[in-house]
Design an enzyme around this catalytic site. Structure first.
Site, short mmCIF file in Angstrom:
data_model
loop_
_atom_site.label_atom_id
_atom_site.label_comp_id
_atom_site.label_asym_id
_atom_site.label_seq_id
_atom_site.Cartn_x
_atom_site.Cartn_y
_atom_site.Cartn_z
NE ARG A 55 -3.07 0.11 3.18
CZ ARG A 55 -2.41 0.56 4.50
NH1 ARG A 55 -2.15 1.85 4.66
NH2 ARG A 55 -2.08 0.37 5.10
CG ASP A 181 -8.14 15.38 -15.90
OD1 ASP A 181 -7.25 15.03 -16.66
OD2 ASP A 181 -8.74 14.75 -15.40
CE LYS A 206 -11.24 7.24 -19.25
NZ LYS A 206 -11.41 7.97 -17.79
C1 LIG Z 1 -10.68 13.74 -18.14
C2 LIG Z 1 -10.97 12.64 -16.99
N1 LIG Z 1 -10.49 12.68 -16.17
C3 LIG Z 1 -10.62 11.93 -15.30
C4 LIG Z 1 -11.06 10.93 -15.21
C5 LIG Z 1 -11.65 9.87 -14.09
O1 LIG Z 1 -10.73 8.62 -14.48
P1 LIG Z 1 -10.93 7.01 -14.04
O2 LIG Z 1 -12.15 6.79 -14.84
O3 LIG Z 1 -10.43 6.58 -14.67
O4 LIG Z 1 -11.02 7.28 -12.58
C6 LIG Z 1 -12.56 10.84 -16.21
C7 LIG Z 1 -13.22 9.60 -16.47
O5 LIG Z 1 -13.22 9.47 -17.87
C8 LIG Z 1 -11.73 12.02 -17.70
O6 LIG Z 1 -12.03 11.85 -18.16
#
Ligand SMILES: Cc1ncc(COP(=O)(O)O)c(C=O)c1O
Length: 388
Positions: A55, A181, A206
């Protein structure tokens, strides 16, 4: 246990393939082994191999974290069980009463996490169009200490000025934290820390893992002062990425550059095709010279990515299109080798109240396409057939 080679300055395509160049000295294994162990034996009291309990730290995850840090030009990388877990860990840096400005157009799950959960614990959020710098300035309060943006945003592909926003926030309060992000462009195309951001967030599910076969999430940063605190947050919350998913993501990252080259080229061709289609009203794609954020995106990124959103002229076309596509899959998520078509209103952005979604532009006519690595002619043929 590992030997690390220093090859000096390398290009990002090479970093993606080789990571930190750690080689297992015992076996010479080219692929980082999957250390599927929850705990690690101590030689004697007060001695450790550096790994105590997974962890906190795990060798496979550490290789992934260091690789991500390398790609994001960061000192530190932290890998989590999903993008949401990474965002949740970032929020732990704030105190009740702090105010955080957030892009109004962003992944619906982030909206839900902030609005439905963290707001209950005394954090304050303002949802602002962060593509408008003056609007962000107007939203600042004495207690504003955070900014969370997506650029390009999900799903409307708005571009925010990372440099300008980071300057604005750091001039407002020196202890403010700016997080970008970077899921849509990946470190292959954009490095927010170079532009003044404090943290980079990723849904590694992704482009980084890239095969729609595992979930992962990341934070990357270069703050020596916050390094230990972030590790403690990760270890305390227990949402660190498991060894097998860390290995899958590491393997995915090796082909990040070739996948994105192909995906982006496919996306450009499809965006142009969609733009000419009589059933399509408007295509949102930052690669178009007349996209409102085109020049800004070009000034802060090395590519436009492989995400396209588009408005249909008639909402009745949406269910037909989703039913009729066959090669392109009707599914949530993005960034993988398979092309996916998403209906944000009912899927990725469903958590946001309908009036807010529609006022922001997430309407019943909006579709989002994540373009994969298939032969582009096959993808266009599938769309052509599905439109009828
Ligand atoms: C731009 C973006 N940030 C964060 C997330 C969240 O990621 P996760 O689905 O891996 O938890 C997503 C999910 O679609 C996303 O498109």
């Amino acid at each position: 246990m590992f030997e690390s080679f220093d090859y000096g300055n390398l290009n990002r395509e090479t970093h993606a393939v080789h990571g930190t160049h750690r080689i297992d000295t015992a076996t010479g294994a080219i692929s980082m082994p999957i250390f599927q162990s929850a705990t690690f034996r101590h030689p004697e009291l007060h001695q450790s191999t550096g790994f105590d309990y997974s962890r906190g730290l795990n060798p496979t995850r550490l290789e992934l974290e260091d690789t991500l840090a390398l790609l994001e030009h960061a000192k530190y990388g932290l890998a989590f069980s999903s993008g949401m877990a990474a965002i949740s860990a970032f929020v732990k840096l704030f105190e009740p009463g702090d105010h955080i400005v957030v892009s109004s157009d962003l992944y619906g799950g982030t909206w839900r996490l902030f609005n439905d959960y963290y707001a209950k614990y005394g954090l304050r959020f303002s949802w602002v169009d962060t593509a408008d710098l003056a609007g962000v300035r107007a939203a600042l309060r004495a207690e504003t200490r955070g900014l969370v943006i997506e650029t390009p945003s999900n799903p409307l592909m708005r571009i925010s000025d990372i440099r300008g926003l980071a300057d604005l926030m750091h001039n407002h309060r020196s202890d403010s934290l700016v997080a970008v992000d970077n899921t849509f462009l990946s470190p292959y195309y954009q490095n927010p820390l170079d532009l003044g951001a404090d943290f980079v967030i990723h849904s590694g599910t992704k482009y980084l893992s890239g095969h729609n076969d595992c979930l992962s999430g990341f934070l990357a940063h270069s703050s020596v002062e916050l390094a230990e605190r972030m590790r403690t947050i990760q270890m305390s919350e227990g949402a660190a990425l498991g060894p097998f998913d860390a290995w899958l993501t590491l393997r995915g990252i090796k082909t990040l550059a070739v996948r994105l080259d192909r995906q982006s080229e496919n996306a450009r061709r499809i965006a142009e095709w969609l733009r000419r289609h009589p059933k399509v009203e408007r295509v949102l794609y930052p690669g178009f010279a007349d996209h409102p954020g085109h020049d800004l995106c070009q000034s802060q990124a090395r590519g436009f990515g492989a995400m396209i959103s588009f408005y249909l002229k008639d909402a009745a076309e949406a269910p037909r299109l989703l039913k009729n596509i066959s090669l392109i899959l009707f599914a949530e998520s993005l960034g993988g080798v398979e092309s996916l078509l998403t209906y944000p209103l009912e899927q990725t952005h469903k958590a946001i109240p309908r009036e807010m979604r529609e006022a922001g532009g997430v309407t019943d006519r909006l579709m989002r396409l994540s373009v994969g690595i298939e032969k582009v002619d096959d993808l266009i043929a599938d769309l052509e057939r599905a439109f009828g």
